[in-house]
Every structure is written in structure tokens, then in C-alpha cells.
Design an enzyme around this catalytic site. Structure first.
Site, PDB file in Angstrom:
ATOM      1  N   ILE A   1       0.906  -1.176   0.046  1.00  0.00           N
ATOM      2  CA  ILE A   1      -0.122   0.113   0.103  1.00  0.00           C
ATOM      3  C   ILE A   1       0.996   1.194   0.004  1.00  0.00           C
ATOM      4  O   ILE A   1       1.704   1.441   0.918  1.00  0.00           O
ATOM      5  CB  ILE A   1      -0.822  -0.133   1.139  1.00  0.00           C
ATOM      6  CG1 ILE A   1      -1.865  -1.178   1.365  1.00  0.00           C
ATOM      7  CG2 ILE A   1      -1.826   1.197   1.171  1.00  0.00           C
ATOM      8  CD1 ILE A   1      -2.252  -1.454   2.685  1.00  0.00           C
ATOM      9  N   CYS A   2       0.567   2.110  -1.049  1.00  0.00           N
ATOM     10  CA  CYS A   2       1.353   3.313  -1.088  1.00  0.00           C
ATOM     11  C   CYS A   2       0.823   4.323  -0.176  1.00  0.00           C
ATOM     12  O   CYS A   2      -0.463   4.702  -0.277  1.00  0.00           O
ATOM     13  CB  CYS A   2       1.485   3.792  -2.348  1.00  0.00           C
ATOM     14  SG  CYS A   2       2.120   5.524  -2.339  1.00  0.00           S
TER      15      CYS A   2
END
Lengths: 415, 141
Positions: B98-99
Site C-alpha cells: 500500500i502506498c
């Protein structure tokens, strides 16, 4: 108070001026730490308790309980000395962020054991947080319900309403009472209120009324045992009847049901009747004659009525939830389903129904239905209602008048 | 599946253990809405079932978040990834990373980040997303 305490040299057992081994501290200046603790600049390194005994504070980092904690200058959050040392070693010159509010240059002060006042303030604060959480949750539920309602409204099929009914009851919380619909809800709940109170509500469109109805029902049903069999079976049966215009199943009912524009108005009138007097059977059978007279006039909005009825009935069919009324309800459902099916059939049945002798006999078998029907019909004779709202208004007004008339002078009101 | 980073492989410290046990109890007593902890013996790796928020593109879908706690939790942050298949989202890579260079919000489209393939290739051999220096994606999707 805290400041005074802070300047005083604290009497602390020497062993509590050292870390208790919660962490493997590197880089700790033990001499400086000892001085800070003895000067009451930092909380003593008491060993943390696993469980909350009386008057202990939980460190929000290690979740252990201590007699007192340090407070961050920025946000006054508590932290035990050992956790603080992990965040910021005494020798470090690097600016540290507060682990709670992210303010730079994290620093703590020690004010000793919390005073009662501080504890009180914290409790109030905590209460507020809990309340806010509850409100958020309620808001979510409300949103969910609104979405559900929108979905129901967009899909015109009534079958989707049956599962929806179940969901309403599960999400009916107190927030519904305070929702914007609450001002209108009493209209349905207490149809016998003075008229002027109701007039404002008739700006509402059908959608609003349906929402109100659904909400009200769910509130009502919350406290009562549910009848899933009923709520699912009845509407579907009825839709079958509507769609195919099958008249065989409801032939016996059709004879007595001659209301040309039943639907919602009828349902509300019925509700009014129920609430007012229960099942007393009065001799208002002559109401069927006006029904016949009225037929030509009503044909122009019968199409509209059909639509309204279709939309409304799934909720309307839940009007009664008492266990013993299941039978009666399915019967009424059929009746409503029939109402708008064909003008011809209605002409025939109402004409036959105008025979007073026959009517009197029938009234004993279907007292409530005939009451409903006649009350509506007599009401619509002199003034043919232009709009749906007017019909509703009339239905309520008439049922109100009728109910009163029956109390004062039974039997003569409508002759 | 991505293996946890080297630091979280080590056994939990006493403090991490104590805190996680308490957090787990709290989670069981009062679970956050829409999240469900999958029961397991492993205190160091939690698998959380996440329900797609109603009214979004992800409604009625369920995803699994894998949370790996490092030895020095809570002084060190846990690693959180989606167990593939990860939700289609402009800030979520197909390997579940997840960025978080910007807040993770719900977008109007379901698609992978533009640099998905390059990133996933670079992250093979179980590199932790915590070792990634995130740069800003185009936020106007």
C-alpha cells in the site's frame, strides 16, 4: 499544584531511579535520569502493572499501569519514563516528534499523581469521545439506511421491499426519531389529530411518505415479535395478483370491495379506523351507493392510483403486526390488489352492493373492510379529489368524521 | 505471498507481546466496524478481514490485510499489506503493498498504480513496503 510538586525534591527509592528493564535501553545517561527523577522532572521508574488496580494510570505506549505518568507539553498525553526514554534519550539533541500529536520537539513534564480535578476533566473528555463515536456510528447507519432507501426507490419492483423491511428494523435506532422525517411521521401514526396540524405535511411527495412509513414501521416492529413469513409472503402474493389481473383468487373479496381508488388513502383510513374504535360494526352500509355515483369521475386518476398503490402496498401490508391479524391482513392485501384492476368489475360489484339488504348482511362478515371502503367513498363523492394529497386528506378527514359520528350517533351518520 | 521483513521475523519483545495481547483482547471485545480479526495463534501476524465500505466501489467485497508486528513494536511500526488478491486501487500494488505517501482514500476508479509492474518486480524476494521510499502518485485519478 503540579508545579509546586515539580520543584520539590522527591523522595524516591533509589531503585526506582533506574529503568526497570522494560526495554533494553542503550544510550541512557543514568546519572542524569536519576537527577531528573529526584527533581521530579520525570516520573519514577516504578515497575508497570499488568492490570489496572485502583488509581493507576495506563501508559498508552506499553499499556502497563503506573501510579503516575509524565505528560507531553504539547498535548498532555501520559507516558511512562521508560517509554519516554525510548522515544527520546536524555542525551539526544535531535528533535523528536511527539508520538501522539506529532508536534516537533517532544518534551514532557511531570506533575505528580493526577489530582481529582484532572481525573474529572479526563473522564468528561473520555465521555465526549465515546459520545462522538456513537454519533459517528449512528451517522453511518443512517447513511446506510438512506442508501438502502434510494435503492428501493429506484427499483420499482415491490419484491425487493420485503428483505428491506427486515433491514430497517435492525438499523432503527434513536437517531431515526430525530431525523428530518420525524415531523411528518405523526401524520401517519396519529391520523386523528386536528387537521390543521397535518396540512403542512402534504407538500411531501410519495417518496417521503414511503420513507416515513417504513421508518415508523421499523420503530413499531422493534419491540414486537417479527413475522417473516408474513412480511415476505403477503406482498409477493399480492404482486402476483396485480401483475396478472387474476380475479379468481379474490372473487369472494371482490364482491365487497368496490373502492375504486383504494391504495394508500384506504390504508390510512383503515389505520384511522383501527386506532379509533377497533372492530365495532355500525350500519354505514349505504356508503356503497355514492360509490357507484362516483365511478365516472374517478376513472381519470385510476391509472395514477395504480402506480401509487403499487409503490405503497409493500409497506402498507405491514400496517398490522399483531400476531392474530395475519389472516385479516392477507385478506386486505387482496382487496387492495383488486381495487384498481378493472372499472367494469367495480361498477358491477358496487352496483350490487347498493342493495341495502345485501349490504347489511355482508357487513357482519366483513365489517372493517366495508367501513374502510365506505368511508373513503362517501368522502370522495361531493368533491372529486384532484391530487393524491387531497385524497389522503379526504380519507383522513372522512374517517375522522365517521369515527366521531359513530361514537355520537351510530348508524345514522351517512344516511 | 510476501514474507515479512527481517525485523519482524524476530520474536516479539516482552513489551510488544504484552501490548499486543491487550490489543487483541480489546479488538475482540470491541472490534472496529467492518474489520474482523481472523483467529490464529500467531500474535506477531494478524490477518484482518476488511469489508468494502458501503456506497463505494468496494462495497460487498472482502479483503484480507496482513499485519506483521516487529520485535520492537510499538516503538517500531507494523507492516501492513493486503493479502493478494488486493483491491484494485491506484495506490495499492498487485503484491498487496500500500502506498501511503498520501492518505489512502477511495477513488472513483478501480485500477493499479501506474508503476505497478516495476514496483512489484523490485519488491520480489520479500522486500518490505516499509523499506520503500514512497513518492507521490498522481492524486487526480
Amino acid at each position: 499544584m503540579g508545579n509546586k510538586l515539580g520543584r520539590r525534591r522527591q523522595v524516591v527509592d533509589d531503585k526506582y531511579t533506574r529503568p526497570q528493564g522494560l526495554y533494553q535501553h542503550k544510550d541512557v545517561d543514568h546519572k542524569k535520569l536519576r537527577k531528573l527523577i529526584l527533581d521530579s522532572k520525570l516520573a519514577p521508574c516504578y515497575p508497570g502493572d499488568d492490570d489496572c488496580a485502583c488509581d493507576l494510570e495506563e501508559c498508552p505506549i506499553c499499556f502497563l499501569y503506573y501510579p503516575s505518568l509524565n505528560r507531553s507539553r504539547c498535548c498532555t498525553k501520559g507516558i511512562c519514563t521508560e517509554c519516554f526514554l525510548q522515544m527520546k534519550t536524555p542525551n539526544s539533541t535531535r528533535p523528536t516528534q511527539c508520538p501522539f500529536c506529532k508536534t516537533l520537539n517532544y518534551a514532557v513534564e511531570y506533575r505528580g499523581v493526577k489530582t481529582k480535578e484532572e481525573k474529572g476533566i479526563e473522564q468528561i473528555e473520555e465521555q465526549r469521545v465515546i459520545e462522538a463515536k456513537i454519533r459517528m456510528r449512528q451517522h453511518e447507519l443512517q447513511d446506510e439506511e438512506d442508501r438502502m432507501q434510494k435503492r428501493l426507490d429506484t427499483s420499482s419492483s415491490g419484491i425487493t421491499v420485503a428483505p428491506g423491511d427486515v433491514e430497517y428494523s435492525s438499523i432503527a435506532g434513536e437517531e431515526i426519531v430525530s431525523s428530518q422525517n420525524s415531523s411528518a411521521a405523526p401524520t401517519l401514526r396519529q391520523p386523528l389529530q386536528p387537521r390543521q396540524n397535518r396540512d403542512d405535511d402534504f407538500d411531501l411527495d410519495l417518496e417521503d411518505i414511503m420513507v416515513m412509513e417504513a421508518i415508523w414501521l421499523s420503530i413499531q416492529e422493534d419491540g414486537k415479535p417479527r413475522h417473516p413469513v408474513y412480511s415476505e409472503a403477503a406482498p409477493s402474493e399480492q404482486y402476483l395478483l396485480e401483475d396478472h389481473h387474476v380475479s379468481a383468487a379474490m372473487a369472494p373479496v371482490a364482491e365487497s370491495s368496490s373502492s375504486p381508488s383504494g391504495g394508500l388513502a384506504c390504508a390510512i383510513a383503515a389505520l384511522a379506523e383501527r386506532q379509533q374504535g377497533g372492530g365495532e360494526s355500525s350500519s354505514n352500509h349505504s356508503g356503497n351507493i355514492p360509490a357507484y355515483n362516483m365511478l365516472p369521475g374517478c376513472s381519470r386518476f385510476s391509472n395514477r392510483e395504480e402506480r401509487l398503490t403499487q409503490n405503497y402496498l409493500p409497506s402498507g401490508s405491514s400496517l398490522e403486526v399483531s400476531p392474530d391479524s395475519r389472516q385479516a391482513m392477507t385478506r386486505e392485501d387482496r382487496e387492495w390488489g383488486v381495487d384498481h384492476i378493472s372499472e367494469v368489475a367495480e361498477v358491477g360489484t358496487s352496483y350490487a352492493g347498493s342493495d341495502a339488504a345485501e349490504d347489511a348482511g355482508r357487513n357482519t362478515s366483513f365489517p372493517q373492510e366495508d367501513e374502510v371502503e365506505s368511508s373513503f367513498q362517501t368522502g370522495t363523492v361531493p368533491i372529486v379529489p384532484e391530487s393524491f394529497e387531497e385524497q389522503m386528506m379526504l380519507a383522513m378527514a372522512v374517517s375522522l368524521a365517521e369515527a366521531r359520528a359513530r361514537i355520537s350517533a351510530p348508524g345514522v351518520a351517512w344516511h | 505471498m510476501t514474507s515479512p521483513s527481517a525485523s519482524s521475523r524476530k520474536v516479539l519483545s516482552k513489551i510488544a507481546c504484552g501490548r499486543l495481547q491487550k490489543e487483541l483482547v480489546e479488538w475482540q471485545v470491541n472490534p472496529p466496524a467492518g474489520f474482523k480479526h481472523k483467529v490464529s495463534d500467531n500474535l506477531q501476524r494478524w490477518v484482518i478481514e476488511v469489508n468494502g465500505a458501503p456506497g463505494t466501489l468496494y462495497a460487498n467485497e472482502t479483503y484480507q490485510l496482513q499485519v506483521d508486528f516487529p520485535e520492537h513494536y510499538p516503538m517500531e511500526a507494523p507492516q501492513v499489506i493486503f493479502v493478494p488478491p488486493a483491491p484494485l486501487h491506484p495506490h495499492i500494488y498487485s503484491n498487496g503493498h500500500i502506498c501511503l505517501a498520501q492518505p489512502l482514500r477511495v477513488f472513483l476508479v478501480q485500477q493499479r498504480p501506474a508503476d505497478n509492474d516495476r514496483y512489484v518486480k523490485n519488491c520480489r524476494n520479500g522486500r518490505s513496503p516499509k523499506e520503500t521510499r514512497w513518492w507521490f502518485h498522481d492524486d487526480k485519478v
